[in-house]
Design a protein around this motif. Structure first.
Motif, mmCIF file in Angstrom:
data_model
loop_
_atom_site.group_PDB
_atom_site.id
_atom_site.type_symbol
_atom_site.label_atom_id
_atom_site.label_comp_id
_atom_site.label_asym_id
_atom_site.label_seq_id
_atom_site.Cartn_x
_atom_site.Cartn_y
_atom_site.Cartn_z
ATOM 1 N N GLN A 8 0.815 -1.220 0.000
ATOM 2 C CA GLN A 8 0.000 0.000 0.000
ATOM 3 C C GLN A 8 0.845 1.264 0.000
ATOM 4 O O GLN A 8 0.448 2.294 -0.563
ATOM 5 N N LEU A 9 2.035 1.205 0.626
ATOM 6 C CA LEU A 9 2.899 2.398 0.628
ATOM 7 C C LEU A 9 3.413 2.697 -0.773
ATOM 8 O O LEU A 9 3.566 3.862 -1.152
ATOM 9 N N ALA A 10 3.687 1.655 -1.551
ATOM 10 C CA ALA A 10 4.139 1.864 -2.928
ATOM 11 C C ALA A 10 3.026 2.496 -3.761
ATOM 12 O O ALA A 10 3.269 3.407 -4.561
ATOM 13 N N TRP A 11 1.776 2.038 -3.558
ATOM 14 C CA TRP A 11 0.650 2.654 -4.258
ATOM 15 C C TRP A 11 0.488 4.113 -3.842
ATOM 16 O O TRP A 11 0.231 4.989 -4.674
ATOM 17 N N PHE A 12 0.644 4.374 -2.544
ATOM 18 C CA PHE A 12 0.517 5.745 -2.049
ATOM 19 C C PHE A 12 1.595 6.634 -2.658
ATOM 20 O O PHE A 12 1.313 7.745 -3.130
ATOM 21 N N ASN A 13 2.833 6.151 -2.667
ATOM 22 C CA ASN A 13 3.929 6.941 -3.241
ATOM 23 C C ASN A 13 3.729 7.172 -4.727
ATOM 24 O O ASN A 13 4.083 8.232 -5.259
ATOM 25 N N LEU A 14 3.168 6.170 -5.400
ATOM 26 C CA LEU A 14 2.856 6.344 -6.825
ATOM 27 C C LEU A 14 1.833 7.471 -6.988
ATOM 28 O O LEU A 14 1.962 8.323 -7.881
ATOM 29 N N GLY A 15 0.853 7.476 -6.097
ATOM 30 C CA GLY A 15 -0.152 8.546 -6.148
ATOM 31 C C GLY A 15 0.447 9.919 -5.927
ATOM 32 O O GLY A 15 0.118 10.872 -6.641
ATOM 33 N N THR A 16 1.336 10.051 -4.942
ATOM 34 C CA THR A 16 1.935 11.368 -4.671
ATOM 35 C C THR A 16 2.811 11.827 -5.835
ATOM 36 O O THR A 16 2.884 13.019 -6.124
ATOM 37 N N ALA A 17 3.472 10.875 -6.518
ATOM 38 C CA ALA A 17 4.289 11.247 -7.678
ATOM 39 C C ALA A 17 3.406 11.748 -8.821
ATOM 40 O O ALA A 17 3.719 12.752 -9.470
#
Length: 477
Positions: A208-217
């Protein structure tokens, strides 16, 4: 509490016995044999309780009994670093390296010494060398340590590179995932972050953190729809991921999808501690929907959490102004001014509220105060001149218009003001000539004159000129 967790009593009894044995050893009394592990526990206990002299004494006695223990040498070196005896610590670390060069703590402590001595390049070089030697969790820890070193010496792109290497080595490392989110935004390397996190997700789709970081990028590149999609995946994996709801709310606001933003921000309130910024954001969304009662409700909830935030009181006042509720608007704006006396926007709003209530003297006092605070602002001058015009002080309005021109230069809106004043004082020919010149130069600023006095359109000459110079809209074929 210890009754609920009996092992805590056992631990306490063990360390108490060890400390007593150590005291007996120091005083020369009979004692049980203390092995290396026992000394480590004693040193750690004193260190954690900020009893540095006792910890140091325990370390020295332990090393006398176990001179070839690299672990005990590292313990003492750490205490020397805490005592700011950096060279002594480094000498001891070099001895420990001869005994055991495979302990990662050796290099972390050496790094601490170099940083304390302001030798950042040596610290980085040491860690870079050892990263190629170690593997597994040790390599991850060294990479994270190196990222901190680059942060200390303000080599921010290298911090990002180091965190990227960490995640390529350990894709699920939470510390690296949390940190790279910040550093992506700080360095602006959103495209690289998208590639990195897409690769992580391909291998670990439930991260989920990778998905979140993808979203912020994506959000950093203003690709808000894609950002929302990524946050939604994060929330599917972890439905209590409060920061994903927060960021998704911001993305919806950027897209002007205020109803969706309200929904996700309210969800954030259900799962996380209430925050003034969340309440304010919800209030903003209702404001944009022209639902001013709901907007004020959430602005007030925000102000309860942040009573010193003058902007919240002003937003409440502005919402009252949108409903022509001038009395309540004044109360809220005065609350904002009580906190921040030197805000020209607040003074202009307050002045206009008084003008709407025909309390022109009070209104002009506050509009003039706004001009004095921001004498280089065209808008503050226009508001003050408009106030004078509406109050019938045409000569003073003309005088202040000249003062404004001297201060900020000739502006298109000023020409419209002058035209309005001329027409209002019966100088129709001059006023219409000024209006025609203004329409020729800048027709888009006509609204400034009509804001001052909408009744001017009832004048046949004004209406004829406005109609003549009205811009023709091109029809879509």
């Amino acid at each position: 509490m210890n009754q609920d967790f009996p092992f805590l009593n056992d631990d306490f009894e063990e360390i108490r016995d060890l400390l007593q044995q150590f005291e007996n050893l120091k005083s020369g009394q009979s004692h049980s044999f203390l092995d290396e592990d026992s000394f480590e526990l004693i040193i750690d206990y004193y260190d954690e309780h900020d009893e540095l002299p006792n910890a140091m004494q325990a370390a020295e006695i332990a090393i006398e009994q176990f001179p070839y223990s690299s672990t005990l040498l590292l313990k003492k070196a750490n205490l020397l670093i805490e005592s700011k005896k950096y060279q002594d610590a480094m000498d001891l670390l070099e001895k420990a390296a001869i005994l055991d060069s495979t302990d990662i703590n050796l290099y972390i402590l050496q790094t601490d010494v170099y940083l304390a001595m302001n030798q950042h390049q040596k610290a980085a070089a040491l860690l870079e060398e050892q990263i190629s030697v170690f593997d597994g969790d040790d390599k991850t820890e060294l990479l994270l340590e190196l990222a901190d070193v680059y942060d200390d010496c303000e080599e921010f792109d290298k911090v990002f590179e180091c965190l990227k290497m960490t995640l390529e080595h350990a894709p699920n490392n939470e510390e690296a995932l949390h940190k790279i989110c910040f550093w992506t935004e700080f360095t602006g390397r959103n495209e690289e972050s998208i590639r990195l996190h897409t690769a992580i997700i391909n291998e670990h789709p439930y991260n989920q953190l990778a998905w979140f970081n993808l979203g912020t990028a994506f959000q950093g590149l203003k690709l808000y729809e894609k950002a929302i999609d990524a946050y939604q995946y994060a929330i599917v994996i972890d439905e209590k991921f409060d920061y994903a709801y927060r960021n998704m709310g911001d993305a919806y606001i950027r897209l002007r999808k205020y109803a969706d933003a309200i929904d996700v921000l309210k969800k954030h309130l259900e799962i996380a501690k209430p925050e003034d910024v969340i309440y304010e954001a919800i209030g903003h969304c209702y404001d944009r929907q022209k639902k001013y009662t709901q907007a004020r409700y959430y602005y007030r909830k925000a102000s309860h959490l942040s009573p010193g935030n003058d902007k919240l009181y002003f937003k409440i006042g502005a919402a009252y102004m949108m409903e022509n509720n001038w009395e309540n608007a004044i109360k809220s704006i005065l609350s904002a001014i009580k906190i921040n006396k030197n805000n020209a926007e607040y003074l202009m709003a307050l002045g206009n509220c008084y003008m709407e209530l025909d309390r022109n003297k009070e209104g002009l006092i506050h509009l003039l105060a706004a001009v004095r605070l921001r004498p280089s602002s065209v808008n503050t001058w226009l508001e003050f001149i408009a106030g004078l015009y509406r109050s019938g002080f045409y000569e003073e309005a003309l005088s202040q218009l000249e003062a404004a021109t001297r201060k900020v230069g000739q502006k298109p809106a000023f020409l419209y003001c002058k035209a309005a004043i001329s027409i209002a004082t019966g100088q129709y020919k001059e006023g219409l000539l000024l209006l025609e010149n203004a329409l020729q130069d800048s027709p888009k600023h006509l609204k400034k004159m009509l804001e001052i006095d909408p009744t001017l359109l009832q004048h046949p000459g004004v209406l004829e000129l406005v109609t003549r110079y009205k811009p023709v809209r091109k029809r879509n074929k």
